[in-house]
Motif scaffolding. Structure first.
Motif, mmCIF file in Angstrom:
data_model
loop_
_atom_site.group_PDB
_atom_site.id
_atom_site.type_symbol
_atom_site.label_atom_id
_atom_site.label_comp_id
_atom_site.label_asym_id
_atom_site.label_seq_id
_atom_site.Cartn_x
_atom_site.Cartn_y
_atom_site.Cartn_z
ATOM 1 N N PRO A 135 -8.349 -7.161 13.159
ATOM 2 C CA PRO A 135 -7.545 -6.952 12.842
ATOM 3 C C PRO A 135 -6.946 -7.753 11.092
ATOM 4 O O PRO A 135 -7.119 -8.606 11.177
ATOM 5 N N GLY A 136 -6.535 -7.056 10.842
ATOM 6 C CA GLY A 136 -5.747 -7.341 9.105
ATOM 7 C C GLY A 136 -7.054 -7.136 8.741
ATOM 8 O O GLY A 136 -7.138 -8.061 7.258
ATOM 9 N N VAL A 137 -8.339 -6.802 8.354
ATOM 10 C CA VAL A 137 -9.042 -7.341 7.864
ATOM 11 C C VAL A 137 -10.501 -5.988 7.387
ATOM 12 O O VAL A 137 -10.943 -5.602 8.626
ATOM 13 N N VAL A 138 -10.739 -6.143 6.127
ATOM 14 C CA VAL A 138 -12.019 -5.244 6.384
ATOM 15 C C VAL A 138 -12.815 -4.964 5.160
ATOM 16 O O VAL A 138 -12.491 -6.446 4.247
ATOM 17 N N LEU A 139 -14.010 -5.950 5.685
ATOM 18 C CA LEU A 139 -15.623 -5.924 4.922
ATOM 19 C C LEU A 139 -16.530 -5.419 4.364
ATOM 20 O O LEU A 139 -16.893 -3.852 5.500
ATOM 21 N N ASP A 140 -16.980 -5.338 3.563
ATOM 22 C CA ASP A 140 -17.873 -3.980 2.566
ATOM 23 C C ASP A 140 -18.185 -4.743 2.518
ATOM 24 O O ASP A 140 -19.084 -5.954 1.962
ATOM 25 N N VAL A 141 -19.759 -4.537 2.987
ATOM 26 C CA VAL A 141 -21.059 -5.242 3.822
ATOM 27 C C VAL A 141 -22.226 -4.507 2.468
ATOM 28 O O VAL A 141 -22.676 -3.698 2.919
ATOM 29 N N ASP A 167 -5.502 -9.118 4.740
ATOM 30 C CA ASP A 167 -4.508 -8.999 4.789
ATOM 31 C C ASP A 167 -3.442 -10.040 5.225
ATOM 32 O O ASP A 167 -4.337 -11.187 6.038
ATOM 33 N N PRO A 168 -2.211 -10.385 4.721
ATOM 34 C CA PRO A 168 -1.443 -11.715 4.963
ATOM 35 C C PRO A 168 -1.879 -11.958 6.441
ATOM 36 O O PRO A 168 -1.423 -11.412 7.645
ATOM 37 N N LEU A 169 -1.870 -13.346 7.058
ATOM 38 C CA LEU A 169 -2.005 -13.715 7.925
ATOM 39 C C LEU A 169 -3.252 -13.505 9.435
ATOM 40 O O LEU A 169 -3.432 -14.035 9.984
ATOM 41 N N ALA A 170 -4.074 -12.206 8.526
ATOM 42 C CA ALA A 170 -5.601 -12.326 9.200
ATOM 43 C C ALA A 170 -5.965 -13.211 8.482
ATOM 44 O O ALA A 170 -6.404 -14.191 7.685
ATOM 45 N N SER A 171 -7.099 -12.974 9.544
ATOM 46 C CA SER A 171 -8.536 -14.185 9.122
ATOM 47 C C SER A 171 -9.785 -13.463 10.041
ATOM 48 O O SER A 171 -9.741 -12.636 10.811
ATOM 49 N N ILE A 220 -8.809 -17.042 5.532
ATOM 50 C CA ILE A 220 -6.969 -16.431 5.784
ATOM 51 C C ILE A 220 -6.718 -16.632 4.505
ATOM 52 O O ILE A 220 -6.483 -17.334 3.728
ATOM 53 N N VAL A 221 -5.402 -15.351 5.103
ATOM 54 C CA VAL A 221 -5.293 -15.842 3.825
ATOM 55 C C VAL A 221 -3.173 -16.054 4.717
ATOM 56 O O VAL A 221 -2.642 -15.521 5.091
ATOM 57 N N PRO A 222 -2.925 -17.210 3.095
ATOM 58 C CA PRO A 222 -1.725 -17.045 4.269
ATOM 59 C C PRO A 222 -0.341 -16.441 3.979
ATOM 60 O O PRO A 222 -0.170 -15.164 3.591
ATOM 61 N N ASP A 223 0.649 -16.871 5.259
ATOM 62 C CA ASP A 223 1.802 -15.632 5.062
ATOM 63 C C ASP A 223 2.891 -15.644 3.811
ATOM 64 O O ASP A 223 3.094 -16.127 3.407
ATOM 65 N N GLY A 224 3.045 -14.463 3.488
ATOM 66 C CA GLY A 224 4.012 -14.368 2.988
ATOM 67 C C GLY A 224 3.588 -13.580 1.433
ATOM 68 O O GLY A 224 3.913 -13.708 0.285
ATOM 69 N N ASP A 225 1.750 -13.808 0.907
ATOM 70 C CA ASP A 225 1.412 -13.730 0.013
ATOM 71 C C ASP A 225 0.748 -11.596 0.214
ATOM 72 O O ASP A 225 0.743 -10.996 1.092
ATOM 73 N N ALA A 226 0.381 -11.463 -1.359
ATOM 74 C CA ALA A 226 0.525 -10.222 -0.828
ATOM 75 C C ALA A 226 -1.347 -10.060 -0.357
ATOM 76 O O ALA A 226 -2.198 -11.373 -0.343
ATOM 77 N N PRO A 227 -2.125 -8.744 0.042
ATOM 78 C CA PRO A 227 -3.408 -9.119 0.999
ATOM 79 C C PRO A 227 -4.756 -9.765 -0.347
ATOM 80 O O PRO A 227 -4.130 -9.410 -1.930
#
Length: 281
Positions: A135-141, A167-171, A220-227
Motif C-alpha cells: 500500500p502506497g509503495v512500489v519497489l523497483d528491484v 507515498d506520504p504516510l506509507a511505509s 516511511i514518508v511523513p504526513d503532508g510531504d510529497a512522495p
C-alpha cells in the motif's frame, strides 16, 4: 549521514554532485563512489574501465550508451544499466539526441578473484524490471531478492539493490542480510529511514550486524510531504585493499599501472567508431 557535495559543471556535464566519495573505501565497502550527473552535450565520450562494475540509474531524460563489445541502446527514466568492466571495456554515456540526461552512477567494487572476469552489459529496462508492491509503495528491484522477487541484474557478489517510491504516510520494512553494508540515498522528497530524517540529496548508512541472520530497515514518508524516491543498496564488504587509478579500480598500484599499459597497448580492444543512435527528426 552525509549530504551530496555539489561540484558544478565541467567539460563533460552541465552539473555534477557526489553523493559519496571514496575518502575511505573501508567505510563504504563494497561501494566506492556515487556521482549524480546532469548532461546534454558532450556527455562521457569513449573511455575505459577495469576492475569494477558501474550501476547507472536514469533519473530523468534518456541515456544513450554503447561499448566496444557491440552493445548500444537508450535507457529511459527508472531503467538501469549494470556494466561489468572486469578485465577491460571501453564505453560511452551520452544524452540521447544531445537533449538531457540526469543519472546516478554507482561504482561497485569487484572482489579480487573477479576483477579480471569477462566484461558484460546488462540493461534492466521497464520490461525486465521486477517490482514489489505494498500500500502506497512500489519497489523497483534491480538486484538481489526482496519479498521473494529477484531483480534482473546478475551480480558477481551478494548485492541487493532497489529504488523505492513511497507515498506520504506509507511505509515499508525492508529485510536486509545482516552481513551487508547498506546505503539509502534520497533521490527526491523526504523520508524517515531507520528513524532518521533524510532529505533529497542525502545518504544514510548502516554497517553489518554481527551474529544476526537478517535485519530490517524501516522506510516511511511523513504526513503532508510529497512522495519520496529512495535508492537503497546493500552488499557484503570485501575487506580487500583498494587502489584507484582514474577509471580503473584494482588491489594494488602495480595492477593499476598494468591496466594503463594494457589499455594503451590495445588489450581492451580498439576504440569504437560506432555512430550515434539514429532517431526520427
Amino acid at each position: 549521514m552525509e549530504s551530496s557535495r555539489h561540484l558544478g559543471p565541467d567539460a563533460q556535464v552541465d552539473d555534477k554532485a557526489l553523493a559519496f566519495a571514496p575518502t575511505d573505501p573501508a567505510l563504504t565497502d563494497p561501494f566506492l563512489i556515487m556521482a549524480e550527473d546532469w548532461f546534454s552535450s558532450p556527455g562521457f565520450a569513449w573511455h575505459p574501465h577495469r576492475g569494477l562494475e558501474t550501476v547507472t540509474v536514469v533519473v530523468e531524460g534518456v541515456l544513450e550508451h554503447g561499448d566496444n563489445l557491440g552493445h548500444a541502446g537508450a535507457l529511459e527514466p527508472g531503467e538501469v544499466q549494470w556494466m561489468t568492466a572486469g578485465k577491460g571495456i571501453i564505453h560511452r554515456e551520452l544524452a540521447y539526441r544531445n537533449e538531457h540526461a540526469h543519472v546516478l552512477q554507482l561504482w561497485l567494487n569487484l572482489p579480487r578473484a573477479k576483477k579480471m572476469t569477462d566484461s558484460r552489459y546488462q540493461d534492466v529496462t521497464r520490461g525486465a524490471m521486477r517490482h514489489v508492491r505494498a500500500p502506497g509503495v512500489v519497489l523497483d528491484v534491480h538486484a538481489g531478492t526482496v519479498d521473494g522477487v529477484t531483480g534482473a541484474a546478475e551480480t558477481h557478489q551478494p548485492v541487493q539493490g532497489l529504488v523505492a517510491a513511497i507515498d506520504p504516510l506509507a511505509s515499508y520494512d525492508l529485510a536486509v542480510p545482516a552481513e551487508h553494508r547498506l546505503f539509502a540515498h534520497v533521490i527526491s522528497g523526504r523520508a524517515l529511514i531507520g528513524g532518521r530524517e533524510v532529505a533529497a540529496g542525502q545518504t544514510g548508512w548502516s554497517d553489518p550486524v554481527a551474529g544476526a541472520g537478517e535485519t530490517s530497515l524501516h522506510l516511511i514518508v511523513p504526513d503532508g510531504d510529497a512522495p519520496a524516491r529512495v535508492m537503497v543498496y546493500s552488499g557484503t564488504p570485501l575487506h580487500e585493499p583498494v587502489a584507484f587509478g582514474g577509471p580503473f579500480v584494482m588491489n594494488s598500484r602495480t595492477e593499476i599501472a598494468e591496466a594503463f599499459r594494457d589499455f594503451q597497448a590495445g588489450a581492451f580492444g580498439p576504440v569504437p567508431r560506432q555512430a550515434r543512435l539514429a532517431y526520427d527528426r
